[in-house]
Motif scaffolding. Structure first.
Motif, PDB file in Angstrom:
ATOM      1  N   ALA A  96      -6.587 -17.491  -2.502  1.00 60.40           N
ATOM      2  CA  ALA A  96      -6.334 -16.179  -1.901  1.00 60.40           C
ATOM      3  C   ALA A  96      -7.574 -15.296  -1.955  1.00 60.40           C
ATOM      4  O   ALA A  96      -7.793 -14.451  -1.078  1.00 60.40           O
ATOM      5  CB  ALA A  96      -5.171 -15.492  -2.619  1.00 60.40           C
ATOM      6  N   GLU A 149       0.439 -14.296  -3.188  1.00 61.51           N
ATOM      7  CA  GLU A 149      -0.426 -14.203  -4.367  1.00 61.51           C
ATOM      8  C   GLU A 149       0.273 -13.597  -5.580  1.00 61.51           C
ATOM      9  O   GLU A 149       0.143 -14.078  -6.702  1.00 61.51           O
ATOM     10  CB  GLU A 149      -1.683 -13.394  -4.036  1.00 61.51           C
ATOM     11  CG  GLU A 149      -2.651 -13.304  -5.206  1.00 61.51           C
ATOM     12  CD  GLU A 149      -3.893 -12.510  -4.849  1.00 61.51           C
ATOM     13  OE1 GLU A 149      -4.793 -12.437  -5.694  1.00 61.51           O
ATOM     14  OE2 GLU A 149      -3.958 -11.952  -3.735  1.00 61.51           O
ATOM     15  N   LYS A 156      -2.514 -16.109   0.259  1.00 58.33           N
ATOM     16  CA  LYS A 156      -2.725 -14.671   0.437  1.00 58.33           C
ATOM     17  C   LYS A 156      -1.396 -13.922   0.524  1.00 58.33           C
ATOM     18  O   LYS A 156      -1.258 -12.827  -0.008  1.00 58.33           O
ATOM     19  CB  LYS A 156      -3.558 -14.412   1.696  1.00 58.33           C
ATOM     20  CG  LYS A 156      -5.015 -14.828   1.554  1.00 58.33           C
ATOM     21  CD  LYS A 156      -5.777 -14.594   2.850  1.00 58.33           C
ATOM     22  CE  LYS A 156      -7.237 -14.977   2.688  1.00 58.33           C
ATOM     23  NZ  LYS A 156      -7.999 -14.792   3.960  1.00 58.33           N
TER      24      LYS A 156
END
Length: 228
Positions: free
Chosen positions: A163, A209, A206
Motif C-alpha cells: 500500500a 490497509e 490500498k
C-alpha cells in the motif's frame, strides 16, 4: 523397540541410489521399503509400500521430483517428502514448499547429516539444509490458517508495504528475504484476495490497509465483485 522409519528412495542414478540405500539400511531405526528411478515410477510404487519418508531427487527423466512430490502428497497415505538436490538454488525453499515437500537436503552431505535429515523430517515434518531459518519461517507462515483473521501477521506487513508503494525488491530488502520468496508470498496473497495480478493486489492493499476483514466478509466481497 519403537517402529522403524519406513523410507523410500527415488533417484535416476542407480549407483548413487544403491549407495544411499546401503548407508541408510545400516541404520537400525530405518527400514528402506522401496526404490524408484523416476517420479512416475515412484508414485506407483509408493502406493504399495506406504513409506513414512521419501527421499526424492529433484531432477529426473519421465517426471521430475517436484511434480512427483505434488502428486504423492495428495494421496490418502501422505508420506513426507525430502527433496535431494546438487545445488541450493535461490528459490528452492519456495519451490519445495509449493510442491508440498517437507524440505530439501544437498547431495554429497556426510552420511550422519543424511540420517539426521531423515529422522528430523519424520519427527518434525521439515528439514532445510542449508537455508535461512527466517526465510523458511516466512514462507511457511503464508500457509498458516488463522481462524481469527484472513491474513497472517506477515501478510498484513506485506499489504502495508504494498500500500505504501514498495517494490518487490524493496520489500525483500525490508524483510531480509530473497526476491523469489517475496514473489511467492505476493502470489499467495493474490490468491487469497482474488487479485489477477500485482497491480490489483496493490489496489486491494490500498483499500484495505487499515481494515480487518473476516473470512466471511472477504468471500462476500469477492462474490459480489465477480457477479458485477
Amino acid at each position: 523397540m519403537s517402529a522403524k522409519i519406513k523410507l523410500f528412495v527415488c533417484d535416476d542414478h542407480a549407483l548413487f541410489r544403491r549407495g544411499l540405500i546401503a548407508v541408510l539400511s545400516n541404520e537400525p531405526t530405518i527400514e528402506v521399503v522401496g526404490e524408484a528411478e523416476n517420479g512416475r515410477e515412484a508414485i506407483e510404487r509408493i502406493k504399495l509400500v506406504h513409506p513414512d519418508v521419501v527421499l526424492m531427487d529433484i531432477s529426473m527423466p519421465e517426471m521430475n521430483g517436484l511434480e512427483a512430490t505434488r502428486r504423492i502428497v495428495q494421496s490418502s497415505n501422505e508420506p513426507r517428502v525430502l527433496i535431494m538436490t546438487m545445488f541450493a538454488e535461490d528459490d528452492l525453499t519456495v519451490r519445495c514448499l509449493e510442491a508440498g515437500a517437507s524440505g530439501y537436503i544437498l547431495k554429497g552431505v556426510p552420511s550422519t547429516q543424511l540420517l539426521d535429515a531423515v529422522k528430523k523430517t519424520f519427527k518434525a515434518g521439515k528439514y532445510f539444509s542449508p537455508a535461512n531459518p527466517n526465510e523458511v519461517e516466512y514462507v511457511e507462515n503464508a500457509y498458516q490458517k488463522d481462524s481469527r483473521d484472513v491474513f497472517s501477521s506477515l501478510e498484513r506487513v506485506m499489504l502495508k508495504l504494498l500500500a505504501e508503494g514498495s517494490s518487490t525488491k524493496e520489500i525483500a530488502l525490508s524483510l531480509m528475504l530473497k526476491v523469489e520468496t517475496v514473489e511467492f508470498l505476493q502470489r499467495n496473497l493474490m490468491h487469497k484476495v482474488d487479485a489477477r495480478d500485482r497491480t490489483e493486489l496493490v489496489e486491494y492493499a490500498k483499500r484495505e490497509e487499515n481494515i480487518r476483514v473476516s473470512p466471511v466478509e472477504l468471500r462476500s466481497r469477492h462474490s459480489g465483485r465477480k457477479a458485477a
